[in-house]
Design a protein around this motif. Structure first.
Motif, mmCIF file in Angstrom:
data_model
loop_
_atom_site.group_PDB
_atom_site.id
_atom_site.type_symbol
_atom_site.label_atom_id
_atom_site.label_comp_id
_atom_site.label_asym_id
_atom_site.label_seq_id
_atom_site.Cartn_x
_atom_site.Cartn_y
_atom_site.Cartn_z
ATOM 1 N N GLY A 112 -12.911 -3.162 -67.888
ATOM 2 C CA GLY A 112 -14.273 -3.667 -67.990
ATOM 3 C C GLY A 112 -14.764 -4.376 -66.740
ATOM 4 N N PRO A 113 -16.015 -4.824 -66.748
ATOM 5 C CA PRO A 113 -16.652 -5.387 -65.562
ATOM 6 C C PRO A 113 -16.041 -6.701 -65.090
ATOM 7 C CG PRO A 113 -18.046 -5.673 -67.502
ATOM 8 C CD PRO A 113 -16.939 -4.765 -67.908
ATOM 9 N N ASP A 114 -15.247 -7.354 -65.933
ATOM 10 C CA ASP A 114 -14.606 -8.606 -65.521
ATOM 11 C C ASP A 114 -13.362 -8.382 -64.682
ATOM 12 O OD1 ASP A 114 -16.492 -10.120 -66.810
ATOM 13 O OD2 ASP A 114 -15.313 -10.389 -68.636
ATOM 14 N N PHE A 115 -13.033 -7.111 -64.381
ATOM 15 C CA PHE A 115 -11.768 -6.893 -63.681
ATOM 16 C C PHE A 115 -11.724 -7.562 -62.316
ATOM 17 C CE2 PHE A 115 -9.019 -4.798 -60.656
ATOM 18 C CZ PHE A 115 -7.803 -5.020 -61.273
ATOM 19 N N SER A 116 -12.842 -7.615 -61.601
ATOM 20 C CA SER A 116 -12.818 -8.249 -60.280
ATOM 21 C C SER A 116 -12.388 -9.711 -60.390
ATOM 22 C CB SER A 116 -14.192 -8.152 -59.612
ATOM 23 O OG SER A 116 -15.180 -8.794 -60.396
ATOM 24 N N VAL A 117 -12.839 -10.387 -61.445
ATOM 25 C CA VAL A 117 -12.418 -11.774 -61.673
ATOM 26 C C VAL A 117 -10.942 -11.813 -62.068
ATOM 27 C CG1 VAL A 117 -12.813 -13.850 -63.050
ATOM 28 C CG2 VAL A 117 -14.749 -12.433 -62.359
ATOM 29 N N MET A 118 -10.527 -10.863 -62.911
ATOM 30 C CA MET A 118 -9.122 -10.802 -63.323
ATOM 31 C C MET A 118 -8.206 -10.629 -62.118
ATOM 32 S SD MET A 118 -9.347 -8.249 -66.603
ATOM 33 C CE MET A 118 -10.224 -8.666 -68.097
ATOM 34 N N GLY A 119 -8.565 -9.691 -61.227
ATOM 35 C CA GLY A 119 -7.742 -9.441 -60.047
ATOM 36 C C GLY A 119 -7.659 -10.657 -59.158
ATOM 37 N N SER A 120 -8.780 -11.329 -58.964
ATOM 38 C CA SER A 120 -8.802 -12.550 -58.155
ATOM 39 C C SER A 120 -7.935 -13.636 -58.783
ATOM 40 C CB SER A 120 -10.243 -13.036 -58.006
ATOM 41 O OG SER A 120 -10.297 -14.264 -57.317
ATOM 42 N N ASN A 121 -8.013 -13.760 -60.098
ATOM 43 C CA ASN A 121 -7.200 -14.770 -60.783
ATOM 44 C C ASN A 121 -5.717 -14.469 -60.682
ATOM 45 O OD1 ASN A 121 -9.387 -16.319 -61.529
ATOM 46 N ND2 ASN A 121 -9.544 -15.445 -63.587
ATOM 47 N N VAL A 122 -5.337 -13.188 -60.789
ATOM 48 C CA VAL A 122 -3.925 -12.826 -60.636
ATOM 49 C C VAL A 122 -3.424 -13.240 -59.255
ATOM 50 C CG1 VAL A 122 -2.344 -10.868 -60.357
ATOM 51 C CG2 VAL A 122 -3.880 -10.958 -62.329
ATOM 52 N N GLN A 123 -4.213 -12.955 -58.223
ATOM 53 C CA GLN A 123 -3.809 -13.323 -56.871
ATOM 54 C C GLN A 123 -3.634 -14.839 -56.746
ATOM 55 O OE1 GLN A 123 -6.073 -11.376 -53.811
ATOM 56 N NE2 GLN A 123 -5.467 -12.838 -52.241
ATOM 57 N N LYS A 124 -4.569 -15.591 -57.274
ATOM 58 C CA LYS A 124 -4.474 -17.053 -57.214
ATOM 59 C C LYS A 124 -3.296 -17.564 -58.033
ATOM 60 C CE LYS A 124 -9.463 -17.618 -56.508
ATOM 61 N NZ LYS A 124 -10.755 -17.951 -57.168
ATOM 62 N N ASN A 125 -3.088 -16.976 -59.201
ATOM 63 C CA ASN A 125 -1.984 -17.415 -60.048
ATOM 64 C C ASN A 125 -0.629 -17.159 -59.392
ATOM 65 O OD1 ASN A 125 -3.679 -18.316 -62.123
ATOM 66 N ND2 ASN A 125 -3.727 -16.317 -63.113
ATOM 67 N N LEU A 126 -0.498 -16.014 -58.712
ATOM 68 C CA LEU A 126 0.735 -15.732 -57.982
ATOM 69 C C LEU A 126 0.920 -16.702 -56.825
ATOM 70 C CD1 LEU A 126 0.523 -11.835 -57.896
ATOM 71 C CD2 LEU A 126 2.347 -13.137 -58.997
ATOM 72 N N ALA A 127 -0.145 -16.906 -56.066
ATOM 73 C CA ALA A 127 -0.068 -17.784 -54.892
ATOM 74 C C ALA A 127 0.221 -19.232 -55.281
ATOM 75 C CB ALA A 127 -1.372 -17.704 -54.093
ATOM 76 N N ASP A 128 -0.299 -19.655 -56.431
ATOM 77 C CA ASP A 128 -0.133 -21.043 -56.874
ATOM 78 C C ASP A 128 1.119 -21.260 -57.722
ATOM 79 O OD1 ASP A 128 -2.510 -21.545 -55.600
ATOM 80 O OD2 ASP A 128 -3.718 -21.583 -57.440
ATOM 81 N N ASN A 129 1.927 -20.213 -57.885
ATOM 82 C CA ASN A 129 3.144 -20.281 -58.695
ATOM 83 C C ASN A 129 2.846 -20.608 -60.153
ATOM 84 O OD1 ASN A 129 5.914 -20.002 -59.126
ATOM 85 N ND2 ASN A 129 6.344 -22.161 -58.698
ATOM 86 N N ALA A 130 1.677 -20.185 -60.609
ATOM 87 C CA ALA A 130 1.381 -20.291 -62.038
ATOM 88 C C ALA A 130 2.122 -19.206 -62.814
ATOM 89 C CB ALA A 130 -0.116 -20.178 -62.283
#
Length: 270
Positions: free
Chosen positions: A241-259
Motif C-alpha cells: 500500500g501507499p504507506d510503504f515509503s514510510v515503512m521502508g524509512s522506519n525499517v532503516q531507522k529502526n535498524l540504525a537505532d538498534n531497535a
C-alpha cells in the motif's frame, strides 16, 4: 478477520498486480524481476539466496508465512530439481496471488495452502526443512508454533529462521513497518527469549548469525533507489500500500537505532 489478515490482505488488488506484471514482463518475469513485490523481507532477494544455500536440492520443505511465494520460486530457479515445497500462509489473498504469479512464471511444483502456523495440518515427520522468513514475528503463540514445527519435522530435519528480533533500544521502535501498522500487530521478541523457546520445545541450536549490518546496508540502498526519478514497474507499494515509503524509512531507522536486529537461526529437533 485476524489482525494479520487485515494488515496483509487489505490490498487484494490481484488483477491490478497481475496486469502490471504482464505489461512489464510479457514473456514472463524472472524471480529477480519479481523481487520488489515477492521478496519483501529485510535483505531482499540476496538474503533469500543466502538462506537457500542451507537447503539440500531435493528435500521436503515447508515454508510458514510464505506470502507471495518468492522464496519458493527462487528455490526452483536456483536448484533446478524437483522437491516437495509447501507454501503455507494464513492470509488467503496472498496465497491467491502466489498461485496466480506462478502461472506467469516457469512451472514448478510448489503447493500452496491457507492455514495457521500454530496448528499445522500435517503428520509427524512430514518435512526435512521448515523455513520461516520474517513470519515468526506475526505469530502470537510462538510456543505453540514451535511445538507444531518440531512435530512435523523429521528427526534429522532443520528449522531455518530468518527473523526480526527486538534490539537493545526497542523502546525507540517506529511504526508502521512492513509486518505491522501498529505495535499490537507486531510480536517481536529478544534473542534470548527466542533461544529459550527453541530449547524448551526440544530444539538444539546449530548456529545463529547476526545479519543486521548487511540488512541496514541493503535497506539504505533500497532508499537510494526509491529516490531516483525513474520508478520501476513493480514496487512494494503494490502489495503493502501507499504507506510503504514510510515503512521502508522506519525499517532503516529502526535498524540504525538498534531497535530491531536481523538474525538467522538454524535448529534441529532432538
Amino acid at each position: 478477520m485476524t489482525s494479520i489478515d487485515e494488515h496483509y490482505g487489505h490490498f487484494s488488488h490481484l488483477d491490478t498486480i497481475l496486469d502490471t506484471i504482464q505489461q512489464a514482463y510479457p514473456e514472463g518475469p524472472s524471480p529477480f524481476q519479481l523481487a520488489p513485490i515477492d521478496q519483501l523481507h529485510i535483505g531482499g532477494i540476496k538474503a533469500s539466496d543466502k538462506l537457500l544455500k542451507r537447503i539440500d536440492k531435493a528435500s521436503r520443505i515447508l515454508e510458514i508465512g510464505s506470502g507471495l511465494g518468492g522464496l519458493s520460486r527462487l528455490y526452483y530457479h536456483n536448484q533446478h530439481k524437483e522437491a516437495l515445497y509447501v507454501c503455507l500462509d494464513i492470509t488467503h489473498p496472498l496465497n491467491r496471488l502466489n498461485s496466480a504469479i506462478n502461472h506467469l512464471t516457469a512451472p514448478h511444483s510448489s503447493s500452496i495452502l491457507t492455514a495457521d502456523g500454530q496448528s499445522l495440518p500435517f503428520d509427524y515427520d512430514s518435512f526435512d526443512y521448515v523455513v520461516m522468513q520474517h513470519s515468526l514475528l506475526n505469530i502470537p503463540d510462538k510456543k505453540k508454533a514451535l511445538q507444531e514445527i518440531s512435530r512435523v519435522l523429521s528427526p534429522n530435519g532443520q528449522l531455518i529462521l530468518h527473523e526480526v528480533l527486538k534490539g537493545d533500544d526497542y523502546a525507540s521502535m517506529r511504526f508502521p513497518v512492513p509486518w505491522a501498522s501498529q505495535p499490537d500487530h507486531s510480536h517481536l521478541i529478544e534473542e534470548e527469549a527466542l533461544l529459550s523457546l527453541l530449547k524448551e520445545q526440544g530444539f538444539t541450536i546449530g548456529s545463529i548469525e547476526d545479519w543486521t549490518q548487511e540488512a541496514l546496508l541493503w535497506r539504505t540502498r533500497q532508499t537510494e533507489k526509491a529516490n531516483k526519478v525513474q520508478k520501476p514497474a513493480l514496487t512494494p507499494a503494490l502489495v503493502l500500500g501507499p504507506d510503504f515509503s514510510v515503512m521502508g524509512s522506519n525499517v532503516q531507522k529502526n535498524l540504525a537505532d538498534n531497535a530491531i536486529r536481523i538474525v538467522e537461526v538454524i535448529a534441529t529437533p532432538r
